[in-house]
Design a protein around this motif. Sequence first.
Motif, PDB file in Angstrom:
ATOM      1  N   ASN A  83      -2.435 -11.415  -1.731  1.00  0.00           N
ATOM      2  CA  ASN A  83      -2.862 -11.409  -3.125  1.00  0.00           C
ATOM      3  C   ASN A  83      -4.371 -11.220  -3.290  1.00  0.00           C
ATOM      4  O   ASN A  83      -4.908 -11.399  -4.382  1.00  0.00           O
ATOM      5  CB  ASN A  83      -2.437 -12.711  -3.804  1.00  0.00           C
ATOM      6  N   SER A  84      -5.076 -10.873  -2.202  1.00  0.00           N
ATOM      7  CA  SER A  84      -6.528 -10.769  -2.267  1.00  0.00           C
ATOM      8  C   SER A  84      -7.037  -9.349  -2.037  1.00  0.00           C
ATOM      9  O   SER A  84      -8.239  -9.113  -2.054  1.00  0.00           O
ATOM     10  CB  SER A  84      -7.176 -11.704  -1.240  1.00  0.00           C
ATOM     11  N   ASN A  85      -6.136  -8.415  -1.778  1.00  0.00           N
ATOM     12  CA  ASN A  85      -6.455  -6.991  -1.600  1.00  0.00           C
ATOM     13  C   ASN A  85      -7.253  -6.702  -0.330  1.00  0.00           C
ATOM     14  O   ASN A  85      -7.872  -5.637  -0.220  1.00  0.00           O
ATOM     15  CB  ASN A  85      -7.210  -6.433  -2.812  1.00  0.00           C
ATOM     16  N   ASP A  86      -7.278  -7.616   0.623  1.00  0.00           N
ATOM     17  CA  ASP A  86      -7.989  -7.322   1.878  1.00  0.00           C
ATOM     18  C   ASP A  86      -7.107  -7.589   3.100  1.00  0.00           C
ATOM     19  O   ASP A  86      -7.573  -8.113   4.108  1.00  0.00           O
ATOM     20  CB  ASP A  86      -9.312  -8.086   1.974  1.00  0.00           C
ATOM     21  N   SER A 142       0.817  -1.208   0.000  1.00  0.00           N
ATOM     22  CA  SER A 142       0.000   0.000   0.000  1.00  0.00           C
ATOM     23  C   SER A 142       0.856   1.266   0.000  1.00  0.00           C
ATOM     24  O   SER A 142       2.072   1.215   0.237  1.00  0.00           O
ATOM     25  CB  SER A 142      -0.907   0.010   1.228  1.00  0.00           C
ATOM     26  N   THR A 156      -2.437  -4.009   0.524  1.00  0.00           N
ATOM     27  CA  THR A 156      -3.767  -3.765  -0.026  1.00  0.00           C
ATOM     28  C   THR A 156      -3.812  -2.388  -0.661  1.00  0.00           C
ATOM     29  O   THR A 156      -3.063  -1.491  -0.266  1.00  0.00           O
ATOM     30  CB  THR A 156      -4.848  -3.863   1.068  1.00  0.00           C
ATOM     31  N   GLN A 157      -4.698  -2.242  -1.647  1.00  0.00           N
ATOM     32  CA  GLN A 157      -4.957  -0.923  -2.228  1.00  0.00           C
ATOM     33  C   GLN A 157      -6.334  -0.403  -1.817  1.00  0.00           C
ATOM     34  O   GLN A 157      -6.829   0.569  -2.388  1.00  0.00           O
ATOM     35  CB  GLN A 157      -4.854  -1.001  -3.755  1.00  0.00           C
ATOM     36  N   ASN A 158      -6.946  -1.057  -0.841  1.00  0.00           N
ATOM     37  CA  ASN A 158      -8.236  -0.619  -0.317  1.00  0.00           C
ATOM     38  C   ASN A 158      -8.007   0.507   0.686  1.00  0.00           C
ATOM     39  O   ASN A 158      -7.465   0.277   1.769  1.00  0.00           O
ATOM     40  CB  ASN A 158      -8.957  -1.787   0.355  1.00  0.00           C
ATOM     41  N   SER A 210      -7.531  -6.371  -8.792  1.00  0.00           N
ATOM     42  CA  SER A 210      -8.127  -5.581  -7.715  1.00  0.00           C
ATOM     43  C   SER A 210      -7.164  -4.555  -7.140  1.00  0.00           C
ATOM     44  O   SER A 210      -7.586  -3.608  -6.468  1.00  0.00           O
ATOM     45  CB  SER A 210      -8.624  -6.508  -6.596  1.00  0.00           C
ATOM     46  N   LYS A 211      -5.873  -4.717  -7.397  1.00  0.00           N
ATOM     47  CA  LYS A 211      -4.882  -3.787  -6.865  1.00  0.00           C
ATOM     48  C   LYS A 211      -4.472  -2.713  -7.876  1.00  0.00           C
ATOM     49  O   LYS A 211      -3.686  -1.827  -7.545  1.00  0.00           O
ATOM     50  CB  LYS A 211      -3.634  -4.550  -6.417  1.00  0.00           C
ATOM     51  N   THR A 217      -5.158   0.322  -9.220  1.00  0.00           N
ATOM     52  CA  THR A 217      -5.927   1.554  -9.049  1.00  0.00           C
ATOM     53  C   THR A 217      -5.588   2.543 -10.172  1.00  0.00           C
ATOM     54  O   THR A 217      -4.679   2.293 -10.982  1.00  0.00           O
ATOM     55  CB  THR A 217      -5.610   2.199  -7.697  1.00  0.00           C
TER      56      THR A 217
END
Length: 525
Positions: free
Chosen positions: A421-424, A165, A431-433, A255-256, A258
């Motif tokens: 690898n799941s973005n959470d 991140s 994560t990129q969340n 999902s990562k 952005t």
Amino acid sequence: MFRRVFFALVAVAILLMASLVWSGALPAWTWIVMLPVVALGAFDAAQRRHSLLRNYPVVGHLRYALERIRPEIRQYFGESDLDGRPFDRETRSLVYQRAKGDLQSVPFGTKRNLSVAGAEWVPHSMAPRVRLDEEPRVVVGSEDCTRPYAASRLNIAPMSYGALSATAIEALNRGALLDGFAHNTGEGGVSAHHLRPGGDLIWQVGTGYFGCRDASGRFDPSRFADVAAHEQIRMIELKLSQGAKPGYGGILPASKVTQEIAEMRGVLLGVRVVSPPAHGTFQDPLGMLDFVARLRDLAGGKPVGVKLCVGRPRDVFAICKAMVASGVVPDYVVVDGAEGGTGAAPFEFVNHVGSPLEDGLWLVHSALTGLGLRPRVKLFASGRITMGFDVFRALALGADGCFAGRAMMLALGCIQALRCNSNDCPVGVATQNPKLWRALDPVDKGHRVARYHRDTIAAFLDLVAAAGLSNPDDIGPEHVVRRGPDGTVRSLDGYRPPVAPGSLVDGDVPTRWAAEWQRARADAF
């Protein structure tokens, strides 16, 4: 997200409880139970030391409770489900303690069984030295380099913005600035989050040429020169392969990707990014070295190195023969062990491709030594480097310094949830969340990274002094011993026979390498 849901539920619960107390359905003392939970949740959401608790108020404490009783769980239920982790509990605890500045001494004697096969230790001297006050640096830069760099013996391994991140990248670089070591960008390119704190950077250029590619994905020399001119970028690293997935190429889940990462890398928003397995700018060892020389010129004389996970020995020999034939050498080489790697990768590549660090490091060191090139090329090791002994052992095998990836992630607060690898990622590291990564405080975590580095280097220098050595450069294979399968204790050079300087030039090729040496060509992999 969880914080919003938590406080929404708390608000509903308070209103419901108030109505029930008011109506007489619940006794007034019920508030005594509810208010402490609300207060704890509010404190968890406001504090900045634990990103897990900021993201998951109250319930996040269950993780810390389970960690405390983990030894008892192992005792009664076995270890198979709990020990299939990247690092064992003792190693993780060591990194956490150092990063937090906690007490690091170990009570009640050794935790290792030194009588089993594979056990290793440093044979200490009866005349130990006083520990050095300052870490002797590794000066990277051959005679072709006009801007050499004095590197620490331990640096941050490549981890891209995208895989990690924004706040994690910023914390790592802040730590590098605070304690004076280098932060490798990974192949994802140089972002504003790398540059903002001001720490030293090693810019890694991978097969995707992210940050220095044209619209077609090919290497763009003008874009490279513009980025490489930045004062914070101290060295350039050409990535050939990595320990997590050698021969495969990098992976960034869709999902990562952005908007910021898509623009920085020159890729499509929300589309999975897979780097090519090989470079498109060269096809053979001579071409690779020509590209190294070109990068050095474009970077204004800054050191340029290559990173690889060793596969076929003949490929290593081919590169070394090309160095002799062309007269061009990289300023440094990083050997990544197959046991290393923090990124996502296919199962088969993680477990069944690439050489372990010890085998790869010793091969590269021996080949460079045998051809008389070793004094011109600095050598770094990467792959499960965690504590001072790992650094000491890597130098005993021929390295000049090391890179650490997973340990630096632990210093950031990674709890090995294995959600990279799941973005959470629950602690905001991988994560990129934004609802998760904003909980990670780069200032606090930057100090943790710096403390981990400082104390690990201090422990390494303690080992150097205990071995009776005055400088880390004096470490050799005789300074680490290992117990073999038959119980015999020998130093590492008993397992890894040394190669005499220049011996390969004279045609004295060890029998075990003869066939691979004959096949190796400077003009072909």
